[in-house]
Design a protein around this motif. Sequence first.
Motif, PDB file in Angstrom:
ATOM      1  N   ALA A 235       0.835  -1.196   0.000  1.00 11.38           N
ATOM      2  CA  ALA A 235       0.000   0.000   0.000  1.00 11.38           C
ATOM      3  C   ALA A 235       0.875   1.252   0.000  1.00 11.38           C
ATOM      4  O   ALA A 235       0.614   2.207  -0.739  1.00 11.38           O
ATOM      5  CB  ALA A 235      -0.933  -0.014   1.208  1.00 11.38           C
ATOM      6  N   THR A 236       1.944   1.241   0.814  1.00 13.74           N
ATOM      7  CA  THR A 236       2.815   2.414   0.888  1.00 13.74           C
ATOM      8  C   THR A 236       3.495   2.665  -0.459  1.00 13.74           C
ATOM      9  O   THR A 236       3.562   3.807  -0.912  1.00 13.74           O
ATOM     10  CB  THR A 236       3.883   2.212   1.982  1.00 13.74           C
TER      11      THR A 236
ATOM     12  N   ARG B 250       2.508   1.742  -3.476  1.00 13.32           N
ATOM     13  CA  ARG B 250       1.528   2.238  -4.452  1.00 13.32           C
ATOM     14  C   ARG B 250       1.195   3.699  -4.176  1.00 13.32           C
ATOM     15  O   ARG B 250       1.057   4.491  -5.097  1.00 13.32           O
ATOM     16  CB  ARG B 250       0.251   1.416  -4.354  1.00 13.32           C
ATOM     17  N   ALA B 251       1.056   4.029  -2.894  1.00 12.85           N
ATOM     18  CA  ALA B 251       0.735   5.418  -2.550  1.00 12.85           C
ATOM     19  C   ALA B 251       1.864   6.343  -2.990  1.00 12.85           C
ATOM     20  O   ALA B 251       1.619   7.464  -3.447  1.00 12.85           O
ATOM     21  CB  ALA B 251       0.488   5.544  -1.051  1.00 12.85           C
TER      22      ALA B 251
ATOM     23  N   ARG C  82       3.798   5.866  -5.578  1.00 11.88           N
ATOM     24  CA  ARG C  82       3.624   6.049  -7.027  1.00 11.88           C
ATOM     25  C   ARG C  82       2.499   7.034  -7.307  1.00 11.88           C
ATOM     26  O   ARG C  82       2.598   7.885  -8.194  1.00 11.88           O
ATOM     27  CB  ARG C  82       3.301   4.706  -7.686  1.00 11.88           C
ATOM     28  N   ALA C  83       1.411   6.905  -6.550  1.00  8.77           N
ATOM     29  CA  ALA C  83       0.293   7.823  -6.740  1.00  8.77           C
ATOM     30  C   ALA C  83       0.749   9.265  -6.514  1.00  8.77           C
ATOM     31  O   ALA C  83       0.402  10.165  -7.285  1.00  8.77           O
ATOM     32  CB  ALA C  83      -0.855   7.472  -5.799  1.00  8.77           C
TER      33      ALA C  83
ATOM     34  N   ILE D 228       2.459  10.724  -9.415  1.00  8.50           N
ATOM     35  CA  ILE D 228       1.604  11.064 -10.555  1.00  8.50           C
ATOM     36  C   ILE D 228       0.825  12.342 -10.270  1.00  8.50           C
ATOM     37  O   ILE D 228       0.748  13.233 -11.096  1.00  8.50           O
ATOM     38  CB  ILE D 228       0.641   9.899 -10.859  1.00  8.50           C
ATOM     39  N   ASP D 229       0.217  12.430  -9.094  1.00  6.14           N
ATOM     40  CA  ASP D 229      -0.611  13.593  -8.773  1.00  6.14           C
ATOM     41  C   ASP D 229      -0.715  13.713  -7.256  1.00  6.14           C
ATOM     42  O   ASP D 229      -1.506  13.024  -6.626  1.00  6.14           O
ATOM     43  CB  ASP D 229      -2.001  13.409  -9.401  1.00  6.14           C
TER      44      ASP D 229
ATOM     45  N   ALA E 200      -3.640  12.467  -4.548  1.00  3.74           N
ATOM     46  CA  ALA E 200      -3.280  11.490  -3.516  1.00  3.74           C
ATOM     47  C   ALA E 200      -3.716  11.979  -2.141  1.00  3.74           C
ATOM     48  O   ALA E 200      -4.273  11.218  -1.350  1.00  3.74           O
ATOM     49  CB  ALA E 200      -1.777  11.217  -3.541  1.00  3.74           C
ATOM     50  N   ALA E 201      -3.490  13.266  -1.870  1.00  7.35           N
ATOM     51  CA  ALA E 201      -3.876  13.814  -0.569  1.00  7.35           C
ATOM     52  C   ALA E 201      -5.384  13.717  -0.378  1.00  7.35           C
ATOM     53  O   ALA E 201      -5.872  13.456   0.723  1.00  7.35           O
ATOM     54  CB  ALA E 201      -3.416  15.264  -0.447  1.00  7.35           C
TER      55      ALA E 201
ATOM     56  N   LEU F 101      -7.217  11.406  -1.231  1.00  9.66           N
ATOM     57  CA  LEU F 101      -7.570  10.040  -0.849  1.00  9.66           C
ATOM     58  C   LEU F 101      -7.164   9.736   0.588  1.00  9.66           C
ATOM     59  O   LEU F 101      -7.275   8.607   1.040  1.00  9.66           O
ATOM     60  CB  LEU F 101      -6.898   9.030  -1.788  1.00  9.66           C
ATOM     61  N   GLY F 102      -6.666  10.760   1.286  1.00 12.51           N
ATOM     62  CA  GLY F 102      -6.265  10.544   2.670  1.00 12.51           C
ATOM     63  C   GLY F 102      -4.834  10.080   2.803  1.00 12.51           C
ATOM     64  O   GLY F 102      -4.404   9.674   3.883  1.00 12.51           O
ATOM     65  N   ILE F 103      -4.083  10.121   1.705  1.00 12.38           N
ATOM     66  CA  ILE F 103      -2.690   9.683   1.749  1.00 12.38           C
ATOM     67  C   ILE F 103      -1.838  10.825   2.312  1.00 12.38           C
ATOM     68  O   ILE F 103      -1.871  11.936   1.788  1.00 12.38           O
ATOM     69  CB  ILE F 103      -2.214   9.289   0.337  1.00 12.38           C
ATOM     70  N   PRO F 104      -1.092  10.584   3.400  1.00  9.13           N
ATOM     71  CA  PRO F 104      -0.280  11.638   4.008  1.00  9.13           C
ATOM     72  C   PRO F 104       0.970  11.881   3.176  1.00  9.13           C
ATOM     73  O   PRO F 104       2.006  11.248   3.383  1.00  9.13           O
ATOM     74  CB  PRO F 104       0.056  11.089   5.392  1.00  9.13           C
TER      75      PRO F 104
ATOM     76  N   LEU G 273       5.029  10.394   3.270  1.00  8.01           N
ATOM     77  CA  LEU G 273       5.604   9.542   2.235  1.00  8.01           C
ATOM     78  C   LEU G 273       6.890  10.153   1.679  1.00  8.01           C
ATOM     79  O   LEU G 273       7.793   9.429   1.262  1.00  8.01           O
ATOM     80  CB  LEU G 273       4.601   9.309   1.107  1.00  8.01           C
TER      81      LEU G 273
END
Lengths: 233, 293
Positions: free
Chosen positions: B168-169, B171-172, B174-175, B178-179, B183-184, B186-189, B193
Amino acid sequence: MTALLELQGLHACYGQVEALHGVDLSVGAGEMVAVLGPNGAGKSTLLRAVMGQVATAGSIRFEGASVAYAPTHRRAALGMVMVPEGRGIFGPMTVDENLSLGGWTQRGCVAAQRGRVLDLFPRLRERLGQLAGSLSGGEQQMLAIGRAMMMQPRLLMLDEPSLGLAPRLAAAILEALGELNRNGLGILLVEQRAPLALRLARRAYVLRLGNVVAQTQPGETLTQDQLGRLYLA
Amino acid sequence: MPEATLLLQFLVTGAGTGCVYGLVAIGFCVIYNASGIVNFAQGSFVMLGGVVTYSLWHALHLPLAVAALGAIIVSVALGVLTDLLVVRPLWHRRATMFVMILATLAVQIVVERLTLIVVGDAPMSLPPILSRGPIHLGPIVLDTQVAFIFAVSLLLVAGLRLFFTRTATGRAMRACSIDRDAAALLGIPVSRLVAVGFALSAAIGAIAGILVTPTQYTAYNLGVPFAISGFIAAILGGFGNPFGAFLGGLMLGITQSLATVAFGAGTRNVFSLAVLLIFLLLRPQGLLGTAKT
């Protein structure tokens, strides 16, 4: 009862330029609210401000608690979920990877939620292994909404989900949103195609040059005439 | 045909050095992908890998493996500190990329000078990590350390591939590349990262430094040359693509090796930069990169 989302005197700035000048807006639990307005009215800025992606002043309360100082990802984790303008799809990644990234905040119940999302948009099931960038515009929008639903939102905010779609596809997307709303999801919908949005939303705000210039009450509809005047005045 | 054997021999040796360049290049890409920053302090991780391993081994008489682990930890700490103390404050002030890149260059200089003060300017070397005779592959002689470099590099690249596609980390990350805004949402910190990215590239850089030291030597000022080679390799591979970067490193190592055998050691940098120029002119997106419009 506390509103799902409550904005009071919300200002937003890009550098020195203020794009919102004190907006008051609320979305009740389970309510679908539309934000209408011409290009450059500040509709996208409004959503970006709610998610903390532009500098803001004023109050942003979600389920009664202030989130005005929380970073974007923490707001998202609370269940404030936004599908941005341009959809924010990760094109070089597969549909499946995009969906599982939507499960970042909900790790543990990804599989069940994934099943529900694929039931809502069966088209995505056939495309799971495909690169998201190779999907058609309509499918990308489905993916964007599906990915947002992976987060089990309490409030879903969408920035022009019908943009660039053929009328029939746009109607299908909005139909899906209507169904989510009937199941109790609060939705804040930014739309330029006012008739589409007004058919679904319980209430609407009209934004012009960064100010709310009109709002409708539940049950009240805007006539073509009134709309035209609000857009052009 | 002794000439053909010699050529093959140089290819193998060049590929060994190329693996090290490739690892340094991957370090550039991991941070660039997570944050959009070209981290010119990358060379200091490579230098610290060798210098700290040597110091722990030589001065404290620690076993080589423990000393190497210690060096990796020191580099990771430096990487995370660089992010927390230099990059993140600038980020919050919305500094331009130019400012951030200069700031990482400043980190490189500070680390280099501090190392000079602490351990002095004497070149240092390490014994081979595996102490046994060279491996004979038909007519080619494969130094065990070079074989070790191949093995560790390939394991690292395979491990990174799994990390970026299966976790998951990863992939996040990579996300984020890209953008970041999406990503943020989606709740990705994203900033956490970036810190993971700095830690990861520092570890990879340190490993590269540890691997290369027994084949040559290391010193306080060796970070910059490795950073430059790694940077060239990253561009050859298509900046931001870790696997392209590794291929770019191999290509650069082999080019330098062939230049050395054909025209003498003095020409290796001429050829490195010539390859870079040719790529920038003819294939600016690099080996595996996608064209930016």
